[in-house]
Design an enzyme around this catalytic site. Structure first.
Site, PDB file in Angstrom:
ATOM      1  N   THR A  68      28.571  -7.055  -8.909  1.00  0.00           N
ATOM      2  CA  THR A  68      28.639  -6.519 -10.267  1.00  0.00           C
ATOM      3  C   THR A  68      29.765  -7.163 -11.062  1.00  0.00           C
ATOM      4  O   THR A  68      29.662  -7.283 -12.272  1.00  0.00           O
ATOM      5  CB  THR A  68      28.857  -5.003 -10.228  1.00  0.00           C
ATOM      6  N   THR A  69      30.838  -7.554 -10.377  1.00  0.00           N
ATOM      7  CA  THR A  69      31.917  -8.231 -11.087  1.00  0.00           C
ATOM      8  C   THR A  69      31.536  -9.677 -11.358  1.00  0.00           C
ATOM      9  O   THR A  69      31.698 -10.176 -12.461  1.00  0.00           O
ATOM     10  CB  THR A  69      33.213  -8.197 -10.265  1.00  0.00           C
TER      11      THR A  69
END
Lengths: 535, 525
Positions: free
Chosen positions: B92-93
């Protein structure tokens, strides 16, 4: 505001709270209106064509929409100005009628207004301009018919349809896989089309989206997808040769509409009521079972007990299915929607070859696929994409493509795109202008100039030098008397749109010209604007 | 110019709009940038709600979800991070950082007067090429079970190494792999229950074969049952209401009240008798069980557990193989659940009910122990990420190396493409490769390493055919990823690549931002 006074010096009050209202009259009013119309057109101008840019819109609630679709941009813009609202209406009516060309129609109206402003400055009466425009639009309308082509397609030869849809999709963000999407759109339309009557009911095409996956995973399902799962977690996830009972009555005790009370005052009554209740649930489930249903789809909820009974009798069920979806399921499976248990009968059941539940991603997202239906006249396009905005934009783009395909089935005439039709009309209108005596001649010439706005914007957005390109193409059209020359937006190397396979529908183009002229006429006729002033 | 929009609406055009979009997106990317990689730092988030609760996290999606963002372009990035979380669970990062880097490179190109559409065309070619390069280098050990398991272990360890669990990553990787393999290919992570109990250290966490229900056993009922037959139910065990609409009790004397009460009791007694008639010795209900039926159950020597939440019930039904029942008239055809032993166990201070020796091994429970709620929350998120990635990998068994290896492979392929492509697009393709290389650079920077040195070494290594070199952040050198056992799932990398490019493309295409006037709310201060 100018006021009239009587002999005692008191003003006549004609409008309520007259002093609080601002008023614009005559030429000022027209100028102000034209400026507003132009402002709207200016916003959309850069979105035109395959190299057009998108707009990012933030709604009052903070939701973000990114789109290239003229109708959507205007709708979400939340305009305040009255004339600007007319332009929004214009784009919307193009959207309802045709579905595509919503940007083009506004750009054209904007440029008609711009030309009208010049004529007004020369002192030509607005009504004369309006009449001239009307004449010119009729010329253009007929000319379009003249340069249009019929093109043949059939259920087996869908290539021409796909090409036209691709032209529509090429200006959207989804142009990465326009070929796939165009094919999906055409197949979907052909699946539901009534070729005899030349009619397509787009309601039969359901467009469902789910975030995740990639755009290439978008698929056409010959059946229905419902964003629901089985009412009981342990019901089978896959049913073959399903016989579907489609119900709009809840699996709950009846609720008579008239007011009533059942009083319990003795033990016996309490017990009979209990038995009655159990019998009631039992009967409901038994009814469904008796007619031979293997799947129950219900618009309402189930009582816990009924739910378990269904599960127990091995009768899978889906609850809380929306009304529209219920109808689609009924159409697709050839079943009837049954409002009461008493009316269930075997011939009212719908049939589907396969019903399955499919789960997505890491969360508990499940959808129900109803496929291989008895009647394949209802289809679903299932869109996947990286984020929510992408899905929404794909939905809008596909809607445009579907509309184009439908219009072609209704009327298989096409004109060539890339601004070629506008340039050709412009040449024709220009030539016709000389035949009209009177002030209208000026208006007709201006109309011809205004038609050039679309190819100009196309060229500008594609990074070409607008005037050079337009004049070159125009002279080519006149010299070779080839109305297929347009702006080469994608730098393919030829100006002939026939070679580039860039088509648009005839009715779409005609509608654009008619609608734009109509709105401009309406705006020109306004000579007095009375507004409640700001407070 | 005439005002067309409403009073508070803001309209930004052309260059200004593009700058606003770029800057917003890059600001978001920079915000989460420092959490990337094994040495990434955490963020403290304080909610504005009541209690000002605090979250400490390293998870990109969690950070972005909790932010209130005004910039519309930034919202696009938050959205892709959320989708990445739902779809594959991890990365997600990375997806946000990659999209941010792509936009940063695009900004430079726009300043060089290259049209955004040209940049997009270049990016599209590059992403296709990068994906093919990755596809060529994937490894698939589907056939070999032992190898596949070690692949899974490596992936789990790589995922966990950037989280709070990195100290005990081997232990937790083992836990996660065991749990996911039990699912047998389903991606329904709800079958894996994660229980958090404060106290003890993270190392005391364990995977339980059976099922643990966070409930107490009713008073006076057996504390331990062997060869349990379980009925899982969802039924009202208070006074059974009459469901027929409009029914109400109307009496004219006290005696009648008593009679009806007796009838009610009788009804409940019958219901309980029916339930007991199933030949069970354990009854689990989703709804409340009142004192009266509970007493009846206790008399019959049946363990009655009330008020288990819905998911707990579903899981229990899945684990024990019983069905969730709501009517009890046909005892012979209701499927009962079975397990060897039900007993009350103590974890820390709390008493829990433990079902062990179950037939179907699909579900399991992971009990997390840790010093504080914050640690436990973060541990749960980390473990959830690992579980998501693993369950996706079980379905799509293609595996890549980690440690910046995939980025360098893609960058190399994209570079080659740029050299072959004529026209302005090649600038964009070049930029794409630079954006890809930014990811290992950031990972190295976050670890306090000399990124310029390391990346250039890595690039030189990758010039050789079939290189497996990547950055080993722990030792701070370029090393062989195969030997160090650092792997990543292909599905995650592909999702990162595709959705980051898609988002960058969307933002690049924008040339005008119209912000409508915010809706007025009455209760505004």
């Amino acid at each position: 505001m100018a006021l009239a006074f009587d002999e005692f010096g008191r003003p006549f009050i004609i409008l309520r709270e007259q002093e609080k209202k601002s008023r614009l009259r005559g030429l000022d009013a027209q100028k102000a209106n034209i400026a507003a119309g132009k402002a709207v057109a200016r916003i959309l101008r850069t979105s035109l064509g395959p190299k057009g840019m998108d707009k990012m819109l933030q709604s009052p609630d903070g939701d973000v929409t990114i789109t290239n679709d003229g109708a959507t941009i205007l709708e979400q813009m939340d305009v305040d100005n009255q004339i600007a609202k007319l332009m929004v209406e214009l784009s919307r009516s193009q959207d309802y009628e045709i579905g595509d060309g919503t940007t083009g129609v506004v750009v054209m109206a904007g440029s008609l207004l711009e030309q009208a402003e010049k004529l007004l400055e020369r002192g030509i009466h607005p009504i004369r301009i309006a009449e001239g425009y009307e004449l010119a639009s009729r010329i253009a309308f007929e000319h379009l018919e003249h340069i249009s082509h019929k093109f043949e397609f059939s259920a087996t030869n869908i290539e021409p349809l796909v090409q036209t849809c691709m032209t529509t999709l090429s200006s959207k963000i989804v142009n990465r896989c326009k070929r796939t999407l165009a094919e999906i759109a055409v197949k979907a339309v052909l699946a539901v089309a009534d070729l005899e009557r030349k009619d397509v009911n787009l309601d039969l095409i359901k467009v469902e989206g789910k975030v995740g996956g990639k755009l290439e995973d978008t698929e056409l399902v010959y059946g229905i997808i419902v964003d629901k799962d089985m009412s009981h977690p342990q019901m089978p996830k896959r049913i073959e040769d399903a016989k579907i009972a489609i119900l709009t009555c809840p699996f709950e005790p009846p609720k008579p509409k008239t007011k009533h009370k059942v009083d319990i005052d003795t033990v016996e009554k309490f017990q009979t009521l209990r038995e009655q209740e159990q019998k009631y649930f039992d009967e409901m489930v038994q009814k469904c079972k008796d007619v031979g249903a293997t799947l129950v789809i219900c618009q309402w909820g189930f009582d816990d007990e009924a739910n378990h009974l269904l599960m127990h009798r091995n009768l899978p069920a889906v609850r809380w299915v929306g009304g529209v979806e219920l109808e689609l399921i009924a159409i697709a499976t050839g079943g009837r929607i049954v409002p009461r248990f008493q009316e269930l009968s075997p011939e009212k059941l719908g049939k589907a070859g396969l019903v399955r539940e499919k789960s997505f991603g890491t969360t508990k997202d499940r959808m129900l696929y109803i496929e291989k239906c008895a009647n394949s006249r209802a289809v679903t396009i299932f869109i996947r994409g990286g984020n929510k905005m992408m899905i929404e934009e794909t939905k809008r783009s596909l809607h445009d493509a579907l509309c184009v395909a439908r219009n072609l089935i209704r009327n298989n005439s096409i004109v060539y795109g890339g601004g070629s039709a506008e340039i050709s009309c412009s040449v024709a209108v220009e030539a016709a202008a000389d035949r009209y005596p009177g002030v209208e001649q000026y208006a007709i010439r201006s109309f011809a100039d205004a038609l050039d706005a679309v190819p100009l914007a196309l060229a500008e957005n594609s990074g070409l030098s607008p005037i050079d390109t337009l004049t070159a193409v125009k002279s080519e059209q006149v010299k070779e008397s080839n109305p297929h020359c347009g702006i080469d937006c994608n730098d393919v190397g030829t100006n002939d749109m026939k070679e580039q396979n860039v088509f648009e529908t005839l009715i779409g183009k005609q509608q654009q010209i008619l609608l734009a002229t109509q709105v401009v006429k309406m705006i020109l006729k306004i000579d007095d604007v009375i507004l409640p002033s700001d407070y | 110019m005439e005002r067309v929009l409403k009073d508070d609406a803001v309209e930004e055009k052309g260059e200004r709009a593009r700058m606003a979009a770029f800057i917003g997106a890059m600001a978001i990317a920079d915000l989460v940038k420092t959490t990337l990689g094994p040495k990434g730092m955490d963020k403290i988030l304080q909610s504005t709600g009541r209690g000002r609760s605090v979250t400490v996290t390293n998870d990109g999606a969690t950070i972005l979800k909790s932010l209130h963002i005004d910039n519309p372009a930034a919202k696009v990035l938050v959205d892709i991070s959320k989708v990445q979380d739902d779809e594959v669970g991890d990365g997600t990062t990375s997806v946000v950082v990659l999209a941010g880097e792509l936009l940063r490179e695009a900004e430079k190109l726009v300043n060089m007067k290259i049209h955004p559409m040209t940049i997009i065309a270049g990016y599209r070619m590059a992403v296709e090429c990068a994906r093919n390069a990755l596809l060529e280098r994937t490894m698939d050990n589907k056939e070999n079970i032992d190898k596949f398991r070690s692949d899974l272990m490596n992936i789990a360890m790589t995922t966990l190494s950037s989280k709070i669990l990195s100290q005990d990553k081997e232990y937790f990787a083992e836990l996660a792999v065991d749990a996911v393999l039990r699912l047998k290919g389903s991606t329904n992570l709800e079958a894996i229950q994660i229980l958090k109990k404060p106290g003890g250290s993270l190392k005391d966490s364990f995977l339980d074969e059976g099922f643990i229900l966070d409930k107490k056993i009713g008073l006076g009922q057996p504390k331990r049952i062997e060869n349990a037959k379980i009925l899982v139910a969802n039924t009202a065990m208070d006074t059974d209401k009459v469901k027929i609409y409009g029914a109400r009790v109307r009496v004219d004397s006290m005696a009648k009240v008593a009679e009806i009460e007796a009838a009610e009791k009788q009804k409940m007694r019958e219901k309980v008798q029916k339930i007991i008639g199933h030949g069970i010795n354990c009854f689990v209900n989703r709804q409340l069980i009142y004192n009266f039926p509970e007493e009846l159950f206790a008399d019959a020597g049946i363990l009655a557990i009330e008020h288990a939440d819905f998911e707990g019930i579903e899981r229990l039904a899945l684990v024990t193989g019983g069905e969730i029942a709501s009517t009890f008239d046909n005892p012979e055809s209701v499927k009962l659940g079975h397990c060897k032993v039900i007993e009350e166990i103590m974890i820390g201070e709390d008493k829990l009910i433990h079902f062990s020796g179950v037939d179907m091994g699909q579900a399991c429970t992971i009990v997390l122990r840790g010093a504080s709620e914050h640690v436990l929350d973060e541990a749960e998120r980390s473990l959830h990420d690992a579980l998501c990635v693993l369950s996706q990998t079980v379905n799509d068994t293609r595996v890549l190396f980690g440690g910046g290896w995939p980025e360098m492979v893609m960058a190399k392929a994209v570079d080659d493409l740029a050299r072959k492509t004529p026209g302005k697009k090649s600038h964009a393709i070049d930029a794409f490769s630079r954006a890809l290389q930014a990811i290992p650079t950031i990972i190295a920077d976050n670890a306090g390493l000399d990124s310029a040195e390391l990346i250039s070494q890595l690039r030189a290594e990758h010039h050789k055919e079939n290189c497996t070199a990547g950055i080993d952040v722990i030792t701070g050198s370029v090393g062989d990823m195969q030997k160090r056992g650092i792997s990543e799932a292909f599905k995650v990398k592909q999702a990162i690549l595709l959705s980051a490019t898609e988002a960058a493309e969307m933002i690049l295409r924008v040339d005008e931002i119209i912000t409508c006037a915010p809706r007025r709310r009455e209760d505004r201060m």
